[in-house]
Design a protein around this motif. Structure first.
Motif, PDB file in Angstrom:
ATOM      1  N   TYR A  36       0.859  -1.187   0.000  1.00  0.00           N
ATOM      2  CA  TYR A  36       0.000   0.000   0.000  1.00  0.00           C
ATOM      3  C   TYR A  36       0.897   1.239   0.000  1.00  0.00           C
ATOM      4  N   VAL A  37       0.373   2.343  -0.540  1.00  0.00           N
ATOM      5  CA  VAL A  37       1.083   3.609  -0.544  1.00  0.00           C
ATOM      6  C   VAL A  37       0.244   4.641   0.199  1.00  0.00           C
ATOM      7  N   GLN A  38       0.920   5.520   0.913  1.00  0.00           N
ATOM      8  CA  GLN A  38       0.226   6.559   1.673  1.00  0.00           C
ATOM      9  C   GLN A  38       0.865   7.915   1.386  1.00  0.00           C
ATOM     10  N   TYR A  39       0.067   8.842   0.882  1.00  0.00           N
ATOM     11  CA  TYR A  39       0.507  10.211   0.696  1.00  0.00           C
ATOM     12  C   TYR A  39       0.195  11.005   1.960  1.00  0.00           C
ATOM     13  N   PRO A  40       0.865  12.136   2.182  1.00  0.00           N
ATOM     14  CA  PRO A  40       0.710  12.872   3.442  1.00  0.00           C
ATOM     15  C   PRO A  40      -0.748  13.160   3.780  1.00  0.00           C
ATOM     16  N   ASN A  41      -1.108  12.835   5.032  1.00  0.00           N
ATOM     17  CA  ASN A  41      -2.459  13.088   5.555  1.00  0.00           C
ATOM     18  C   ASN A  41      -3.551  12.434   4.725  1.00  0.00           C
ATOM     19  N   ARG A  42      -3.249  11.301   4.142  1.00  0.00           N
ATOM     20  CA  ARG A  42      -4.242  10.563   3.355  1.00  0.00           C
ATOM     21  C   ARG A  42      -4.306   9.116   3.842  1.00  0.00           C
ATOM     22  N   GLY A  43      -5.315   8.404   3.395  1.00  0.00           N
ATOM     23  CA  GLY A  43      -5.431   6.987   3.706  1.00  0.00           C
ATOM     24  C   GLY A  43      -4.472   6.160   2.868  1.00  0.00           C
ATOM     25  N   LEU A  44      -4.656   4.859   2.951  1.00  0.00           N
ATOM     26  CA  LEU A  44      -3.795   3.932   2.226  1.00  0.00           C
ATOM     27  C   LEU A  44      -4.419   3.586   0.875  1.00  0.00           C
ATOM     28  N   GLN A  45      -3.567   3.590  -0.139  1.00  0.00           N
ATOM     29  CA  GLN A  45      -4.026   3.185  -1.470  1.00  0.00           C
ATOM     30  C   GLN A  45      -3.371   1.858  -1.830  1.00  0.00           C
ATOM     31  N   PHE A  46      -4.171   0.936  -2.303  1.00  0.00           N
ATOM     32  CA  PHE A  46      -3.679  -0.378  -2.697  1.00  0.00           C
ATOM     33  C   PHE A  46      -2.837  -0.277  -3.957  1.00  0.00           C
ATOM     34  N   LEU A  47      -1.686  -0.958  -3.954  1.00  0.00           N
ATOM     35  CA  LEU A  47      -0.827  -1.015  -5.133  1.00  0.00           C
ATOM     36  C   LEU A  47      -0.886  -2.379  -5.811  1.00  0.00           C
ATOM     37  N   LEU A  48      -0.657  -3.425  -5.034  1.00  0.00           N
ATOM     38  CA  LEU A  48      -0.652  -4.775  -5.607  1.00  0.00           C
ATOM     39  C   LEU A  48      -0.675  -5.806  -4.492  1.00  0.00           C
ATOM     40  N   LYS A  49      -0.919  -7.055  -4.900  1.00  0.00           N
ATOM     41  CA  LYS A  49      -0.973  -8.147  -3.930  1.00  0.00           C
ATOM     42  C   LYS A  49      -0.438  -9.416  -4.558  1.00  0.00           C
ATOM     43  N   TYR A  50       0.048 -10.295  -3.691  1.00  0.00           N
ATOM     44  CA  TYR A  50       0.386 -11.657  -4.078  1.00  0.00           C
ATOM     45  C   TYR A  50      -0.481 -12.601  -3.251  1.00  0.00           C
ATOM     46  N   ILE A  51      -1.242 -13.426  -3.975  1.00  0.00           N
ATOM     47  CA  ILE A  51      -2.046 -14.454  -3.305  1.00  0.00           C
ATOM     48  C   ILE A  51      -1.515 -15.816  -3.690  1.00  0.00           C
ATOM     49  N   THR A  52      -1.413 -16.036  -4.987  1.00  0.00           N
ATOM     50  CA  THR A  52      -0.887 -17.279  -5.522  1.00  0.00           C
ATOM     51  C   THR A  52      -0.565 -17.040  -6.988  1.00  0.00           C
ATOM     52  N   GLY A  53       0.135 -17.990  -7.612  1.00  0.00           N
ATOM     53  CA  GLY A  53       0.384 -17.854  -9.036  1.00  0.00           C
ATOM     54  C   GLY A  53       1.745 -17.287  -9.352  1.00  0.00           C
ATOM     55  N   ASP A  54       1.818 -16.460 -10.380  1.00  0.00           N
ATOM     56  CA  ASP A  54       3.081 -15.910 -10.844  1.00  0.00           C
ATOM     57  C   ASP A  54       3.797 -15.136  -9.744  1.00  0.00           C
ATOM     58  N   ASN A  55       5.102 -15.344  -9.681  1.00  0.00           N
ATOM     59  CA  ASN A  55       5.874 -14.665  -8.639  1.00  0.00           C
ATOM     60  C   ASN A  55       6.029 -13.178  -8.907  1.00  0.00           C
ATOM     61  N   LEU A  56       5.936 -12.767 -10.161  1.00  0.00           N
ATOM     62  CA  LEU A  56       6.028 -11.355 -10.501  1.00  0.00           C
ATOM     63  C   LEU A  56       4.616 -10.797 -10.612  1.00  0.00           C
ATOM     64  N   VAL A  57       4.330  -9.848  -9.744  1.00  0.00           N
ATOM     65  CA  VAL A  57       3.000  -9.271  -9.680  1.00  0.00           C
ATOM     66  C   VAL A  57       3.062  -7.831 -10.178  1.00  0.00           C
ATOM     67  N   LYS A  58       2.175  -7.489 -11.088  1.00  0.00           N
ATOM     68  CA  LYS A  58       2.126  -6.115 -11.593  1.00  0.00           C
ATOM     69  C   LYS A  58       0.956  -5.382 -10.958  1.00  0.00           C
ATOM     70  N   GLY A  59       1.192  -4.113 -10.636  1.00  0.00           N
ATOM     71  CA  GLY A  59       0.168  -3.355  -9.947  1.00  0.00           C
ATOM     72  C   GLY A  59      -0.079  -2.002 -10.566  1.00  0.00           C
ATOM     73  N   SER A  60      -0.582  -1.104  -9.720  1.00  0.00           N
ATOM     74  CA  SER A  60      -0.952   0.235 -10.169  1.00  0.00           C
ATOM     75  C   SER A  60       0.281   1.110 -10.371  1.00  0.00           C
ATOM     76  N   TYR A  61       0.124   2.127 -11.229  1.00  0.00           N
ATOM     77  CA  TYR A  61       1.118   3.195 -11.418  1.00  0.00           C
ATOM     78  C   TYR A  61       2.483   2.660 -11.861  1.00  0.00           C
ATOM     79  N   GLY A  62       2.505   1.512 -12.519  1.00  0.00           N
ATOM     80  CA  GLY A  62       3.757   0.965 -13.032  1.00  0.00           C
ATOM     81  C   GLY A  62       4.591   0.189 -12.026  1.00  0.00           C
ATOM     82  N   PHE A  63       4.055   0.001 -10.830  1.00  0.00           N
ATOM     83  CA  PHE A  63       4.774  -0.771  -9.814  1.00  0.00           C
ATOM     84  C   PHE A  63       4.612  -2.271 -10.032  1.00  0.00           C
ATOM     85  N   GLU A  64       5.601  -3.010  -9.597  1.00  0.00           N
ATOM     86  CA  GLU A  64       5.545  -4.463  -9.597  1.00  0.00           C
ATOM     87  C   GLU A  64       6.293  -4.974  -8.375  1.00  0.00           C
ATOM     88  N   ALA A  65       6.060  -6.214  -8.051  1.00  0.00           N
ATOM     89  CA  ALA A  65       6.739  -6.824  -6.908  1.00  0.00           C
ATOM     90  C   ALA A  65       7.012  -8.269  -7.222  1.00  0.00           C
TER      91      ALA A  65
END
Lengths: 115, 113
Positions: A36-65
């Motif tokens: 998750y990402v948090q900008y100043p004085n804001r809540g948390l925004q989801f970026l990406l998740k790993y549950i199962t499957g491919d080890n490389l996970v692609k998410g929002s705003y060009g991020f991957e894990a």
């Protein structure tokens, strides 16, 4: 016990360079991992998740894990950083048997991208 | 857009004076959570509701209570706020049994004077 470690309090990157924000985890059973990402004085925004499957996970705003089971890591990456990526990043693991919002968070890593 | 809404965004309360923070959702999610995030720290789960079932974390102080009158709304009540309760309070929602992620509201920043 479930836990998440973010070893770096702060990561500094020049705009246009690749960035990595590190996360390691300790869980019993299969891990459900989140960024998750948090900008100043804001809540948390989801970026990406790993549950199962491919080890490389692609998410929002060009991020991957990449999920690495042998190293128990789930590092967040982006090929080319933007100044607007500057924020606080949290890695989290879901508690066993819990719902998707029942999370244990790392302490957070502050990402600073300079022009 | 469907979302999680927290009111107010900023709340100032007096030491010892009860205060209520509000969260509403249009996602029709069956689980709602309250997290406390103190300055420069990770969010920490206080409690959550699965439908009407209340689940308190073992280390949540008795000073913190919650109500969920219906699916859409959830309230955080702090009976006697202390200076140490100053924090950002985050509401989140999710669907039990699904692998979709939790959605967070914008948070309420509580100041105790």
């Amino acid at each position: 016990a479930q836990s998440v470690a973010q070893p770096e309090d702060q990561v500094n990157v020049a705009e246009g360079n690749p960035l990595t924000v590190k996360c390691t985890y300790s869980v019993s059973g299969n891990p459900y991992l989140f960024w998750y990402v948090q900008y100043p004085n804001r809540g948390l925004q989801f970026l990406l998740k790993y549950i199962t499957g491919d080890n490389l996970v692609k998410g929002s705003y060009g991020f991957e894990a990449e999920f690495n089971k042998s190293q128990t890591s789930f590092h967040l990456k982006k090929p080319s950083a933007l100044v607007s990526d500057s924020a606080l990043y949290f890695c989290a693991v879901r508690r066993p048997g819990g719902s998707q919002g029942n999370l244990i968070f790392g302490k957070g890593t502050k990402l600073s991208v300079k022009p | 857009d469907a979302m999680v809404i927290q009111n107010p965004r900023y709340q100032v309360t007096q030491f010892g004076k009860p205060v209520t923070l509000s969260c509403s959702q249009t996602l029709n999610h069956n689980v709602m959570y309250w997290y406390q995030q103190k300055s420069s720290q990770a969010p920490k789960l206080l409690f959550h509701y699965y439908d009407k079932d209340f689940n308190n974390e073992a280390d949540t102080p008795d000073n913190f209570q919650s109500r969920r009158p219906n699916t859409s709304f959830c309230f955080l009540d702090i009976r006697s706020p202390g200076l140490g309760d100053a924090a950002m309070y985050l509401c989140a929602t999710s669907i039990m049994g699904k692998n979709t992620e939790a959605f967070f509201g914008q948070g309420t920043r509580l100041t105790v004077v």
